[in-house]
Structures are given as C-alpha cells and as structure tokens.
Scaffold this motif. Sequence first.
Motif, PDB file in Angstrom:
ATOM      1  N   VAL A 228     -50.490  79.774  79.223  1.00  0.00           N
ATOM      2  CA  VAL A 228     -50.744  80.698  80.336  1.00  0.00           C
ATOM      3  C   VAL A 228     -51.584  81.860  79.811  1.00  0.00           C
ATOM      4  CG1 VAL A 228     -49.701  82.200  82.055  1.00  0.00           C
ATOM      5  CG2 VAL A 228     -48.574  80.047  81.430  1.00  0.00           C
ATOM      6  N   PRO A 229     -52.720  82.135  80.440  1.00  0.00           N
ATOM      7  CA  PRO A 229     -53.584  83.222  79.961  1.00  0.00           C
ATOM      8  C   PRO A 229     -52.849  84.563  79.935  1.00  0.00           C
ATOM      9  CG  PRO A 229     -54.753  81.854  81.545  1.00  0.00           C
ATOM     10  CD  PRO A 229     -53.312  81.418  81.579  1.00  0.00           C
ATOM     11  N   GLY A 230     -53.106  85.333  78.902  1.00  0.00           N
ATOM     12  CA  GLY A 230     -52.499  86.648  78.776  1.00  0.00           C
ATOM     13  C   GLY A 230     -53.318  87.528  77.855  1.00  0.00           C
ATOM     14  N   GLU A 231     -53.027  88.797  77.865  1.00  0.00           N
ATOM     15  CA  GLU A 231     -53.728  89.747  77.011  1.00  0.00           C
ATOM     16  C   GLU A 231     -53.006  89.872  75.670  1.00  0.00           C
ATOM     17  OE1 GLU A 231     -54.128  93.459  79.016  1.00  0.00           O
ATOM     18  OE2 GLU A 231     -55.271  92.631  80.704  1.00  0.00           O
ATOM     19  N   ASN A 232     -53.770  89.742  74.587  1.00  0.00           N
ATOM     20  CA  ASN A 232     -53.234  89.856  73.230  1.00  0.00           C
ATOM     21  C   ASN A 232     -52.065  88.890  73.018  1.00  0.00           C
ATOM     22  OD1 ASN A 232     -55.041  91.994  72.544  1.00  0.00           O
ATOM     23  ND2 ASN A 232     -53.703  93.428  73.636  1.00  0.00           N
ATOM     24  N   GLY A 233     -52.256  87.658  73.417  1.00  0.00           N
ATOM     25  CA  GLY A 233     -51.204  86.655  73.268  1.00  0.00           C
ATOM     26  C   GLY A 233     -50.988  86.240  71.820  1.00  0.00           C
ATOM     27  N   SER A 234     -49.743  85.939  71.493  1.00  0.00           N
ATOM     28  CA  SER A 234     -49.406  85.474  70.151  1.00  0.00           C
ATOM     29  C   SER A 234     -48.129  84.649  70.222  1.00  0.00           C
ATOM     30  CB  SER A 234     -49.212  86.649  69.176  1.00  0.00           C
ATOM     31  OG  SER A 234     -48.096  87.437  69.562  1.00  0.00           O
ATOM     32  N   ASN A 235     -47.867  83.913  69.165  1.00  0.00           N
ATOM     33  CA  ASN A 235     -46.676  83.070  69.110  1.00  0.00           C
ATOM     34  C   ASN A 235     -45.852  83.463  67.887  1.00  0.00           C
ATOM     35  OD1 ASN A 235     -45.179  80.927  70.300  1.00  0.00           O
ATOM     36  ND2 ASN A 235     -45.785  79.591  68.613  1.00  0.00           N
ATOM     37  N   GLU A 236     -44.608  83.788  68.082  1.00  0.00           N
ATOM     38  CA  GLU A 236     -43.725  84.188  66.980  1.00  0.00           C
ATOM     39  C   GLU A 236     -42.772  83.033  66.661  1.00  0.00           C
ATOM     40  OE1 GLU A 236     -40.387  87.596  65.778  1.00  0.00           O
ATOM     41  OE2 GLU A 236     -41.186  87.482  67.833  1.00  0.00           O
ATOM     42  N   TRP A 237     -42.957  82.430  65.481  1.00  0.00           N
ATOM     43  CA  TRP A 237     -42.081  81.334  65.057  1.00  0.00           C
ATOM     44  C   TRP A 237     -40.857  81.897  64.353  1.00  0.00           C
ATOM     45  CZ3 TRP A 237     -42.646  76.645  66.906  1.00  0.00           C
ATOM     46  CH2 TRP A 237     -43.915  76.238  67.358  1.00  0.00           C
ATOM     47  N   LEU A 238     -39.692  81.356  64.712  1.00  0.00           N
ATOM     48  CA  LEU A 238     -38.426  81.861  64.193  1.00  0.00           C
ATOM     49  C   LEU A 238     -37.684  80.766  63.433  1.00  0.00           C
ATOM     50  CD1 LEU A 238     -37.567  83.826  67.442  1.00  0.00           C
ATOM     51  CD2 LEU A 238     -38.437  84.787  65.292  1.00  0.00           C
ATOM     52  N   GLU A 239     -36.354  80.838  63.401  1.00  0.00           N
ATOM     53  CA  GLU A 239     -35.555  79.922  62.583  1.00  0.00           C
ATOM     54  C   GLU A 239     -35.510  78.513  63.185  1.00  0.00           C
ATOM     55  OE1 GLU A 239     -32.645  81.705  65.559  1.00  0.00           O
ATOM     56  OE2 GLU A 239     -34.398  82.372  64.411  1.00  0.00           O
ATOM     57  N   PRO A 240     -35.262  77.498  62.350  1.00  0.00           N
ATOM     58  CA  PRO A 240     -35.143  76.122  62.855  1.00  0.00           C
ATOM     59  C   PRO A 240     -33.929  75.958  63.764  1.00  0.00           C
ATOM     60  CG  PRO A 240     -35.482  76.150  60.469  1.00  0.00           C
ATOM     61  CD  PRO A 240     -35.179  77.558  60.878  1.00  0.00           C
ATOM     62  N   VAL A 241     -33.982  74.949  64.608  1.00  0.00           N
ATOM     63  CA  VAL A 241     -32.830  74.567  65.426  1.00  0.00           C
ATOM     64  C   VAL A 241     -31.892  73.762  64.528  1.00  0.00           C
ATOM     65  CG1 VAL A 241     -32.054  73.269  67.441  1.00  0.00           C
ATOM     66  CG2 VAL A 241     -34.240  74.490  67.502  1.00  0.00           C
ATOM     67  N   THR A 242     -30.723  74.299  64.255  1.00  0.00           N
ATOM     68  CA  THR A 242     -29.825  73.690  63.278  1.00  0.00           C
ATOM     69  C   THR A 242     -29.291  72.346  63.757  1.00  0.00           C
ATOM     70  OG1 THR A 242     -27.856  74.750  64.188  1.00  0.00           O
ATOM     71  CG2 THR A 242     -29.098  75.976  62.511  1.00  0.00           C
ATOM     72  N   ASP A 243     -28.845  71.533  62.816  1.00  0.00           N
ATOM     73  CA  ASP A 243     -28.222  70.252  63.169  1.00  0.00           C
ATOM     74  C   ASP A 243     -26.977  70.467  64.017  1.00  0.00           C
ATOM     75  OD1 ASP A 243     -30.159  68.860  61.792  1.00  0.00           O
ATOM     76  OD2 ASP A 243     -28.985  68.670  59.957  1.00  0.00           O
ATOM     77  N   GLU A 244     -26.284  71.600  63.804  1.00  0.00           N
ATOM     78  CA  GLU A 244     -25.096  71.884  64.573  1.00  0.00           C
ATOM     79  C   GLU A 244     -25.425  72.075  66.058  1.00  0.00           C
ATOM     80  OE1 GLU A 244     -21.417  75.180  64.760  1.00  0.00           O
ATOM     81  OE2 GLU A 244     -23.059  75.387  63.315  1.00  0.00           O
ATOM     82  N   ILE A 245     -26.464  72.841  66.334  1.00  0.00           N
ATOM     83  CA  ILE A 245     -26.876  73.066  67.711  1.00  0.00           C
ATOM     84  C   ILE A 245     -27.444  71.779  68.316  1.00  0.00           C
ATOM     85  CG2 ILE A 245     -28.580  74.251  69.173  1.00  0.00           C
ATOM     86  CD1 ILE A 245     -28.259  76.692  67.400  1.00  0.00           C
ATOM     87  N   TYR A 246     -28.313  71.128  67.565  1.00  0.00           N
ATOM     88  CA  TYR A 246     -28.953  69.905  68.072  1.00  0.00           C
ATOM     89  C   TYR A 246     -27.914  68.791  68.260  1.00  0.00           C
ATOM     90  CZ  TYR A 246     -32.371  66.142  68.537  1.00  0.00           C
ATOM     91  OH  TYR A 246     -33.107  65.073  68.999  1.00  0.00           O
ATOM     92  N   GLY A 247     -26.946  68.741  67.372  1.00  0.00           N
ATOM     93  CA  GLY A 247     -25.933  67.688  67.442  1.00  0.00           C
ATOM     94  C   GLY A 247     -25.006  67.797  68.633  1.00  0.00           C
ATOM     95  N   GLN A 248     -24.972  68.949  69.300  1.00  0.00           N
ATOM     96  CA  GLN A 248     -24.128  69.133  70.477  1.00  0.00           C
ATOM     97  C   GLN A 248     -24.752  68.550  71.742  1.00  0.00           C
ATOM     98  OE1 GLN A 248     -23.475  73.353  70.665  1.00  0.00           O
ATOM     99  NE2 GLN A 248     -22.193  73.390  68.831  1.00  0.00           N
ATOM    100  N   LEU A 249     -26.043  68.192  71.670  1.00  0.00           N
ATOM    101  CA  LEU A 249     -26.721  67.637  72.840  1.00  0.00           C
ATOM    102  C   LEU A 249     -26.270  66.211  73.063  1.00  0.00           C
ATOM    103  CD1 LEU A 249     -30.313  68.894  72.008  1.00  0.00           C
ATOM    104  CD2 LEU A 249     -28.608  70.016  73.439  1.00  0.00           C
ATOM    105  N   ARG A 250     -26.114  65.839  74.311  1.00  0.00           N
ATOM    106  CA  ARG A 250     -25.647  64.481  74.582  1.00  0.00           C
ATOM    107  C   ARG A 250     -26.779  63.476  74.468  1.00  0.00           C
ATOM    108  NH1 ARG A 250     -26.700  62.222  79.498  1.00  0.00           N
ATOM    109  NH2 ARG A 250     -27.655  63.498  81.137  1.00  0.00           N
TER     110      ARG A 250
END
Length: 250
Positions: A228-250
Amino acid sequence: MAVKQTAGRRDLGDFAPEFAHYNDDILFGENWNNQDIDLKTRCIVTMVALMASGITDSSLVYHLENAKAHGVTKKEAAAIITHAAFYAGWPKGWAVFRLAKEVWKEETAAGDAKAVHASKMLFPIGEPNDGFAQYFIGQSYLAPVSDSQVGIFNVTFEPGCRNNWHIHHADKGGGQILICIAGRGYYQEEGKEAQELYPGNIVNIPEGVKHWHGAAKDSWFSHLAVEVPGENGSNEWLEPVTDEIYGQLR
C-alpha cells in the motif's frame, strides 16, 4: 569431512585381509581423502565410472547415496546420468535411474508437491527468496508481479514456512494487502488468534500492526503481497515465530 570405510574388514577381514586393507585403508582411506579434487566431484566421477562399467548392484547404490550426502542434488544426478548415458549406453542409463529414483525419492516427492502447487496458480512461484531468508523459518519463494504504480509480489511458502513477526511503518498511508491464491496458510496479529487462510481470502494489514504470515504445516501456500503506497514507508523485522506459537495452530 574425512571418508572412512570398514566394509572390507567387516566382510572380508578373515577371508582376504590384504584385500580388506587395500579397500579400507588405501582406496577409501588415502585415495578418497586426497585433496586434489573435492568429495562431490569424486562422487560424481565414481557414479559415472560404475555406470560405464555396468555395475548396478549395491555398490552403486552406496555411491549414489554417498553422492547425495556430499551435495549432489536430484537435478544434478539426473543430468549426470543422462549425459553419461550417451557415452556409456542408454540401457545403463535406465538401470541407474531406477536406483537413483529411490535414493533421491524424498527430494523428488518435495519437488512434485511444489509442481502440483505451482499448477494451481496463474502466477509463477519465482526464485528462492534468498534476499530475505534471514527473516523466514523454512524456504520461501518470491516472484515480482508488478513494480510500477503499486508493488505486487507473489510470495510462496513451503509447508511449515513462515516469516518473522514484523511491522509495516509509514508516516502516512502504508501497510499491506495479502491476496491468497493457492494452498493453506495463516495470518496472525499480536494479541489475536491466528486466521486460517485459503484461496480467495484477503487480509488488510494496517500500518503499525505487528503480525506474521506463512504456510500450514502440511500445505504449500501462496499469496500476492500488495504494498500500500505510503510516505517514508519501511519494514521492521522482529523476532521469529517460535515453534511453541506455531505448534498451537491446528
């Protein structure tokens, strides 16, 4: 990594100890560990030599497995055997392929699944997403669809692959839209339940929202990522999605 062999002494140590010595200590001990050519090249030479000699028993299977262990891919093995077949004999090529298909069957299965997934899309899977690999768990692929007016990219995730938590920033406007086109995946915002995604689903991601998206454990997944167009756009990468969080998905 040094190559070691004990089959000579194991199988012939009592009957032919001198042959066992030559096999384990000279052929595999000295020759295979010679540094003038790398192990992958040595594996390829051995594959071709055995094929040319018409050897298609367990010894060739061992050397095919050894070649795979030292980096020869299914695609490379197929090209090597095809090329050698023109010189060593077409029937020998067929015989070796029957063995090689078993050795590289896992890679073949993965490749077939990728091909099936690709056949369900109008857009290409593209190339391995190496430029952003550090922000993904698992293998992803990237194919630019449009780079004028609005950036649109087809992002494909292998089963279990997901990107890190991240935030799209902009002084005004910004954010991202996901248009799901194949497979099954997930989108999750921080503090909320994950949404299961299927072809036809659309996700609007506002600027400033921490989130992640990726494939289900048992499915490839592709979506178009619309910037989506925006002014001074940037992407901030953060921590990985842990196996604990991912493992809770059905």
